[in-house]
Design an enzyme around this catalytic site. Structure first.
Site, PDB file in Angstrom:
ATOM      1  N   HIS A 138      57.185   3.310 -13.273  1.00 54.41           N
ATOM      2  CA  HIS A 138      58.312   2.984 -12.387  1.00 54.41           C
ATOM      3  C   HIS A 138      58.532   1.473 -12.371  1.00 54.41           C
ATOM      4  O   HIS A 138      59.663   0.987 -12.404  1.00 54.41           O
ATOM      5  CB  HIS A 138      58.017   3.437 -10.952  1.00 54.41           C
ATOM      6  CG  HIS A 138      58.167   4.912 -10.721  1.00 54.41           C
ATOM      7  ND1 HIS A 138      59.327   5.594 -10.979  1.00 54.41           N
ATOM      8  CD2 HIS A 138      57.302   5.845 -10.227  1.00 54.41           C
ATOM      9  CE1 HIS A 138      59.180   6.875 -10.643  1.00 54.41           C
ATOM     10  NE2 HIS A 138      57.956   7.055 -10.194  1.00 54.41           N
ATOM     11  N   GLU A 198      61.852   9.129 -12.749  1.00 52.64           N
ATOM     12  CA  GLU A 198      60.683   9.958 -13.061  1.00 52.64           C
ATOM     13  C   GLU A 198      60.488  10.110 -14.565  1.00 52.64           C
ATOM     14  O   GLU A 198      59.377  10.286 -15.037  1.00 52.64           O
ATOM     15  CB  GLU A 198      60.810  11.334 -12.388  1.00 52.64           C
ATOM     16  CG  GLU A 198      60.529  11.309 -10.906  1.00 52.64           C
ATOM     17  CD  GLU A 198      59.131  10.807 -10.542  1.00 52.64           C
ATOM     18  OE1 GLU A 198      58.149  11.248 -11.170  1.00 52.64           O
ATOM     19  OE2 GLU A 198      59.012   9.961  -9.644  1.00 52.64           O
ATOM     20  N   HIS A 244      51.420   6.011 -13.674  1.00 54.62           N
ATOM     21  CA  HIS A 244      52.707   6.562 -13.226  1.00 54.62           C
ATOM     22  C   HIS A 244      53.538   5.490 -12.496  1.00 54.62           C
ATOM     23  O   HIS A 244      54.690   5.227 -12.866  1.00 54.62           O
ATOM     24  CB  HIS A 244      52.449   7.756 -12.293  1.00 54.62           C
ATOM     25  CG  HIS A 244      53.685   8.399 -11.748  1.00 54.62           C
ATOM     26  ND1 HIS A 244      54.237   9.533 -12.300  1.00 54.62           N
ATOM     27  CD2 HIS A 244      54.492   8.066 -10.709  1.00 54.62           C
ATOM     28  CE1 HIS A 244      55.330   9.858 -11.618  1.00 54.62           C
ATOM     29  NE2 HIS A 244      55.507   8.990 -10.643  1.00 54.62           N
ATOM     30  N   GLU A 245      52.947   4.868 -11.499  1.00 55.21           N
ATOM     31  CA  GLU A 245      53.679   3.845 -10.738  1.00 55.21           C
ATOM     32  C   GLU A 245      53.979   2.643 -11.638  1.00 55.21           C
ATOM     33  O   GLU A 245      55.030   2.004 -11.506  1.00 55.21           O
ATOM     34  CB  GLU A 245      52.906   3.421  -9.482  1.00 55.21           C
ATOM     35  CG  GLU A 245      52.550   4.557  -8.510  1.00 55.21           C
ATOM     36  CD  GLU A 245      53.737   5.397  -8.054  1.00 55.21           C
ATOM     37  OE1 GLU A 245      54.863   4.875  -8.031  1.00 55.21           O
ATOM     38  OE2 GLU A 245      53.530   6.595  -7.739  1.00 55.21           O
TER      39      GLU A 245
HETATM   40 ZN    ZN Z   1      57.213   8.893  -9.418  1.00 59.31          ZN
END
Ligand code: ZN
Length: 502
Positions: free
Chosen positions: A271, A297, A267-268
């Site tokens: 980003h 997101e 997830h990170e």
């Molecule tokens: Zn996030």
């Protein structure tokens, strides 16, 4: 007139943004240090430095000279190139917002938030919503007031939503969430009537030192350039970016859980790829970095769920997973692993929710925020409303406020209107996947070989490189056409029907 030429004013604008970027860089490094490497009793000096740097950045932004500079450039807008025009627009928004809040209210609110964080943490620990009530009441009151400053022509909650996702409003979100509920709630009901998935092996003992190697491997598969992206360990995972050549992600290792850090890293990492993919020309300007929470997101959740929780990705990484955790996963095959990481089950805690039920957690928070800001719900009644909505949407009984309305830090931090971005991001991602497949064909064939290069290149081309140059709605529509939640509900229905043989 203070400026002799447009060029001179543009130069002043550049200088201002570079100075702002430098202070933000310094404060970002201090925050990173505070949450990763700093020894426990070092907060005092750092706190003083942060206070002074915050004051300097505030003064740097909110001073009459900047107002003059922006007005001058606005008056010469037709002489500016597209990037500078957008820089002025973004800076004006920030300037107006800070300028419209009277200084004494700004200070009082900062103090309130500082106290509220500590009160919330204690209230959560002790399951004592009553002690947090007066703070949340004040935070709600301030946010209502600020909404009026930000955008007096909008309904207050719309103005707040706009802070996190420019152009978003309750009319769009009401329709969006209704569409999600209609698809997700019956799907969950069906799943509850069939054989449940065994995911117990994900909660054996997974030593942190081996999980660290696993993180390195995952970042390698994602194609994250480690000379430009570091990884550290914090209580709560996050991503911070200093510029498009220096991005940091963090994770948290739980030794009784293999997947918590695994999906945090992916997830990170999503980003991080967004920030790393920005065009160099936006560095040290107000346009550097991702454009909105929703688009951000969409990238993190794209990698986490659409890629990371796919059969193809599991196929690619499973040999390495087996190699690293041969004892813990001795009896587990690829299919069992894929099913386990996708187990759908209504639960109490948002951050631990699966891909299918996640949006319902967001919906509860959206409904409550909307009512709080709209004035139809009082803060003291939040716990009861939370319990009612969890029962209605997810079918679960909330046993206490610690695992209920006190679980998230957002409200104590003053963030009202933030939550919907998570659900929007997921839905944006599903629509991007379909567009990507139109352009590239079978995306998952490459993913199954552990090759994410085409996926990332597509996202860089269409999303990442633009940084904050385009407004989120415009950026999305230019790539994917009109936003339609049906892409997301279809994606979920197809995936989970197959997974559970419905
Ligand atoms: Zn996030």
């Amino acid at each position: 007139m203070k400026y002799e030429s447009v060029n001179q004013a543009v130069e002043a604008l550049r200088k201002l943004q570079q100075t702002q970027a430098a202070y933000n860089h310094a404060m970002g490094v201090l925050y990173l240090d505070a949450t990763t490497a700093a020894p426990s009793d070092t907060w005092e000096g750092r706190g003083k430095t942060m206070e002074i740097l915050s004051q300097v950045t505030y003064d740097l932004t909110v001073n009459p000279e900047n107002g003059e500079l922006l007005s001058y450039l606005e008056a010469h807008a037709e002489e500016l190139d597209a990037q500078t025009k957008r820089e002025v627009e973004v800076l004006r928004k920030g300037y107006d917002q800070m300028f419209k809040i009277p200084a004494e209210e700004y200070v009082a609110y900062s103090v309130l938030l500082n106290d509220a964080q500590a009160v919330w943490a204690k209230a959560k620990n002790e399951d004592d919503f009553a002690s947090f009530t007066p703070y949340l009441e004040k935070i709600v009151a301030y946010n209502k007031k600020f909404a009026g400053y930000f955008n007096p022509d909008m309904a207050p909650y719309d103005a707040l939503l706009n802070e996190y996702e420019e152009g978003m409003n309750t009319a769009t979100l009401d329709a969006f969430f209704a569409q999600l509920r209609e698809a997700i709630v019956p799907l969950i009901a069906k799943i509850q009537n069939v054989q449940q998935i065994d995911d117990s092996f994900l909660f054996h003992h997974y030593p942190a030192e081996v999980q660290r190697k696993f993180s390195d491997y995952l970042m390698e598969v994602m194609g994250i350039d480690r000379s430009h992206c570091g990884i550290a360990e914090t209580e709560h995972p996050y991503t911070t970016n200093f510029n498009n050549k220096d991005v940091r992600i963090t994770t948290h290792y739980h030794e009784d859980n293999l997947v918590s850090s695994m999906f945090s890293v992916i997830h990170e990492g999503g980003h991080a790829l967004y920030e790393l993919g920005a065009d160099d020309k936006y560095n040290y300007t107000a346009l550097s970095g991702g454009v909105s929470m929703g688009i951000h997101e969409s990238q993190s959740r794209f990698y986490e769920n659409i890629i990371g929780r796919s059969e193809a990705f599991v196929h690619a990484i499973f040999p390495k997973v087996k190699e690293l955790f041969s004892e813990q996963l001795a009896d587990v095959d690829e299919t069992m692993f894929y099913r386990a990481i996708n187990k759908a089950e209504p639960s109490l805690i948002r951050t631990e929710a699966d891909e299918l039920t996640y949006a319902l957690h967001i919906m509860v928070r959206y409904e409550i925020e909307k009512q709080l800001i709209g004035g139809t719900l009082e803060v003291k009644d939040v716990p009861a409303e939370w319990k009612r909505l969890y029962k209605e949407y997810l079918g679960v009984e909330v046993p206490n406020d610690r695992e209920g309305c006190l679980q998230d830090s957002h409200w104590s931090g003053g963030s009202i209107g933030y939550f919907p971005s998570y659900a929007l991001g997921s839905a944006y991602g599903a629509q991007m996947l379909r567009k990507m497949e139109e352009d590239l064909g079978d995306v998952y064939a490459d993913v199954a070989k552990g090759d994410l290069s085409k996926v990332t290149a597509w996202l860089v081309e269409h999303i990442h490189r633009h940084a904050s140059f385009k407004k989120p709605g415009q950026l999305f529509e230019e790539v994917c056409g009109k936003f339609d939640a049906k892409f997301y509900t279809d994606y979920l229905t197809e995936k989970f029907s197959k997974l559970y043989n419905l």
